[in-house]
Design an enzyme around this catalytic site. Structure first.
Site, PDB file in Angstrom:
ATOM      1  N   HIS A 118      -3.973  11.764   0.449  1.00  0.00           N
ATOM      2  CA  HIS A 118      -2.751  11.018   0.115  1.00  0.00           C
ATOM      3  C   HIS A 118      -2.828  10.618  -1.368  1.00  0.00           C
ATOM      4  O   HIS A 118      -2.468  11.420  -2.209  1.00  0.00           O
ATOM      5  CB  HIS A 118      -2.505   9.829   1.053  1.00  0.00           C
ATOM      6  CG  HIS A 118      -3.734   9.197   1.628  1.00  0.00           C
ATOM      7  ND1 HIS A 118      -4.697   8.602   0.862  1.00  0.00           N
ATOM      8  CD2 HIS A 118      -4.134   9.065   2.922  1.00  0.00           C
ATOM      9  CE1 HIS A 118      -5.640   8.119   1.647  1.00  0.00           C
ATOM     10  NE2 HIS A 118      -5.345   8.386   2.895  1.00  0.00           N
TER      11      HIS A 118
ATOM     12  N   GLU B 293      -8.664   0.187  -2.786  1.00  0.00           N
ATOM     13  CA  GLU B 293      -9.501   0.121  -1.592  1.00  0.00           C
ATOM     14  C   GLU B 293     -10.320   1.398  -1.464  1.00  0.00           C
ATOM     15  O   GLU B 293      -9.881   2.462  -1.898  1.00  0.00           O
ATOM     16  CB  GLU B 293      -8.642  -0.001  -0.330  1.00  0.00           C
ATOM     17  CG  GLU B 293      -7.766  -1.208  -0.230  1.00  0.00           C
ATOM     18  CD  GLU B 293      -6.960  -1.221   1.056  1.00  0.00           C
ATOM     19  OE1 GLU B 293      -6.458  -2.297   1.406  1.00  0.00           O
ATOM     20  OE2 GLU B 293      -6.828  -0.161   1.706  1.00  0.00           O
TER      21      GLU B 293
ATOM     22  N   ARG C 240      -9.121   8.561  -0.943  1.00  0.00           N
ATOM     23  CA  ARG C 240     -10.244   9.079  -0.167  1.00  0.00           C
ATOM     24  C   ARG C 240     -10.795  10.330  -0.855  1.00  0.00           C
ATOM     25  O   ARG C 240     -10.105  10.965  -1.647  1.00  0.00           O
ATOM     26  CB  ARG C 240      -9.810   9.357   1.265  1.00  0.00           C
ATOM     27  CG  ARG C 240      -9.595   8.072   2.072  1.00  0.00           C
ATOM     28  CD  ARG C 240      -9.241   8.349   3.526  1.00  0.00           C
ATOM     29  NE  ARG C 240      -9.410   7.163   4.343  1.00  0.00           N
ATOM     30  CZ  ARG C 240      -8.481   6.224   4.517  1.00  0.00           C
ATOM     31  NH1 ARG C 240      -7.318   6.332   3.907  1.00  0.00           N
ATOM     32  NH2 ARG C 240      -8.715   5.174   5.295  1.00  0.00           N
TER      33      ARG C 240
ATOM     34  N   ASN D  45       0.858  -1.185   0.000  1.00  0.00           N
ATOM     35  CA  ASN D  45       0.000   0.000   0.000  1.00  0.00           C
ATOM     36  C   ASN D  45       0.897   1.238   0.000  1.00  0.00           C
ATOM     37  O   ASN D  45       1.696   1.441   0.921  1.00  0.00           O
ATOM     38  CB  ASN D  45      -0.904  -0.013   1.237  1.00  0.00           C
ATOM     39  CG  ASN D  45      -1.914   1.114   1.224  1.00  0.00           C
ATOM     40  OD1 ASN D  45      -1.606   2.254   0.871  1.00  0.00           O
ATOM     41  ND2 ASN D  45      -3.134   0.826   1.641  1.00  0.00           N
TER      42      ASN D  45
ATOM     43  N   HIS E  75      -5.543   3.537  -1.667  1.00  0.00           N
ATOM     44  CA  HIS E  75      -6.814   3.788  -0.991  1.00  0.00           C
ATOM     45  C   HIS E  75      -7.142   5.272  -1.146  1.00  0.00           C
ATOM     46  O   HIS E  75      -6.880   6.077  -0.250  1.00  0.00           O
ATOM     47  CB  HIS E  75      -6.701   3.414   0.488  1.00  0.00           C
ATOM     48  CG  HIS E  75      -8.001   3.419   1.225  1.00  0.00           C
ATOM     49  ND1 HIS E  75      -8.312   2.492   2.203  1.00  0.00           N
ATOM     50  CD2 HIS E  75      -9.083   4.236   1.151  1.00  0.00           C
ATOM     51  CE1 HIS E  75      -9.514   2.748   2.682  1.00  0.00           C
ATOM     52  NE2 HIS E  75      -9.996   3.816   2.067  1.00  0.00           N
TER      53      HIS E  75
ATOM     54  N   GLY F 235       0.899  -1.349   4.351  1.00  0.00           N
ATOM     55  CA  GLY F 235       1.367  -0.016   4.004  1.00  0.00           C
ATOM     56  C   GLY F 235       2.163   0.657   5.098  1.00  0.00           C
ATOM     57  O   GLY F 235       3.381   0.807   4.997  1.00  0.00           O
ATOM     58  N   HIS F 236       1.498   1.043   6.171  1.00  0.00           N
ATOM     59  CA  HIS F 236       2.120   1.904   7.174  1.00  0.00           C
ATOM     60  C   HIS F 236       3.404   1.300   7.747  1.00  0.00           C
ATOM     61  O   HIS F 236       4.452   1.957   7.765  1.00  0.00           O
ATOM     62  CB  HIS F 236       1.130   2.195   8.309  1.00  0.00           C
ATOM     63  CG  HIS F 236       1.657   3.136   9.343  1.00  0.00           C
ATOM     64  ND1 HIS F 236       1.658   4.500   9.168  1.00  0.00           N
ATOM     65  CD2 HIS F 236       2.227   2.914  10.547  1.00  0.00           C
ATOM     66  CE1 HIS F 236       2.187   5.080  10.227  1.00  0.00           C
ATOM     67  NE2 HIS F 236       2.546   4.141  11.076  1.00  0.00           N
TER      68      HIS F 236
ATOM     69  N   HIS G 236      -3.930  -4.492   7.809  1.00  0.00           N
ATOM     70  CA  HIS G 236      -4.008  -3.445   8.827  1.00  0.00           C
ATOM     71  C   HIS G 236      -3.120  -3.810  10.007  1.00  0.00           C
ATOM     72  O   HIS G 236      -3.403  -4.735  10.756  1.00  0.00           O
ATOM     73  CB  HIS G 236      -5.432  -3.193   9.321  1.00  0.00           C
ATOM     74  CG  HIS G 236      -5.601  -1.793   9.853  1.00  0.00           C
ATOM     75  ND1 HIS G 236      -6.033  -0.739   9.066  1.00  0.00           N
ATOM     76  CD2 HIS G 236      -5.345  -1.262  11.065  1.00  0.00           C
ATOM     77  CE1 HIS G 236      -6.069   0.371   9.788  1.00  0.00           C
ATOM     78  NE2 HIS G 236      -5.644   0.074  11.005  1.00  0.00           N
ATOM     79  N   ASP G 237      -2.040  -3.062  10.141  1.00  0.00           N
ATOM     80  CA  ASP G 237      -1.071  -3.191  11.238  1.00  0.00           C
ATOM     81  C   ASP G 237      -0.291  -4.507  11.218  1.00  0.00           C
ATOM     82  O   ASP G 237       0.366  -4.846  12.201  1.00  0.00           O
ATOM     83  CB  ASP G 237      -1.728  -2.995  12.601  1.00  0.00           C
ATOM     84  CG  ASP G 237      -2.127  -1.549  12.848  1.00  0.00           C
ATOM     85  OD1 ASP G 237      -1.692  -0.669  12.066  1.00  0.00           O
ATOM     86  OD2 ASP G 237      -2.868  -1.275  13.813  1.00  0.00           O
TER      87      ASP G 237
END
Length: 237
Positions: free
Chosen positions: A50, A70, A45, A7, A43, A213-214, A190-191
């Site tokens: 971003h 996403e 928004r 991501n 993703h 991603g993060h 996620h995480d």
């Protein structure tokens, strides 16, 4: 083999903080592919804080690996996905002002809406994945709706991993088994990180894809993106 989709939202966040085109989001995505990533996730928004809609359009013809978009299926998102036609769309019920995704779909309450949206995307030849919590009823309803896959929302697993990984993974193994029994493909995200990914994959080896991603981009600040991707891929062997 479980596929790694990177991501790249955080790369776009850094770019947007300064303006201009540094770092170059498209080049970064192509480099991720070159270093072994089997997919790219974005993703977008509505506020384009971003990834921008223009980024999505620019990326599509240049990528050689799977493209996963996403987002919450509001009107402009649906139009974008149908225009770009990625390999996969992952539907996420995030509010417009959400910092990050923080819950899966209530597929029972939203059945009619999700059924309609999923049918539209599938008619365009796009694989549909629904972002869900590890709850059996939500997964079974996702299959009834016509989704091809579910993506398990793994924040709770990551948050409780250090306290006891066996307990943290237990509901996800059960959810993954339900998905498999329903004939659904299985993604997760996620995480997930270098700390917890290998065990997650060890316990659910039939995962189709993880979208990260993060943590991955944060690790790349220290390790470089090529080495970071190599280490994440090692977690999935």
């Amino acid at each position: 083999m479980t596929q790694l989709s990177v991501n790249i939202n955080k790369v776009a966040t850094i770019r947007n903080a300064r303006g201009g085109n540094v770092p170059n989001v498209v080049k970064f995505a192509l480099d991720c592919e070159r270093f072994g990533a089997q997919g790219i996730t974005v993703h977008p928004r509505p506020d384009e804080r971003h990834i921008r809609y223009a980024d999505v359009r620019e990326l599509r013809p240049l990528l050689s690996e799977e493209f996963n978009i996403e987002g919450n299926p509001v009107g402009k998102f649906i139009d974008l996905v149908c225009e770009v036609k990625p390999a996969q769309v992952t539907l996420v019920p995030d509010a417009e002002d959400a910092i990050t995704s923080n819950a899966g779909w209530d597929t029972v309450r939203n059945e009619a809406f999700l059924r309609e949206v999923a049918a539209k995307f599938k008619s365009e030849g796009i694989r549909v994945s629904l972002f869900v919590d590890p709850v059996a009823d939500m997964i079974r309803k996702a299959a009834e709706i016509g989704a091809d896959r579910v993506e398990l929302y793994t924040e709770a697993y990551a948050a409780h991993y250090a306290e006891g990984r066996e307990r943290a993974i237990a509901p996800y193994v059960k959810a993954a088994e339900v998905a498999r029994d329903c004939g659904l493909g299985l993604n997760a995200g996620h995480d997930l990180s270098l700390e917890n990914l290998a065990y997650f994959h060890q316990m659910i080896p039939w995962l189709d894809e993880v979208s990260i991603g993060h943590a991955l981009i944060s690790d790349a600040l220290y390790l470089g993106i090529e080495e970071t991707i190599r280490q994440y891929l090692n977690c999935l062997k």
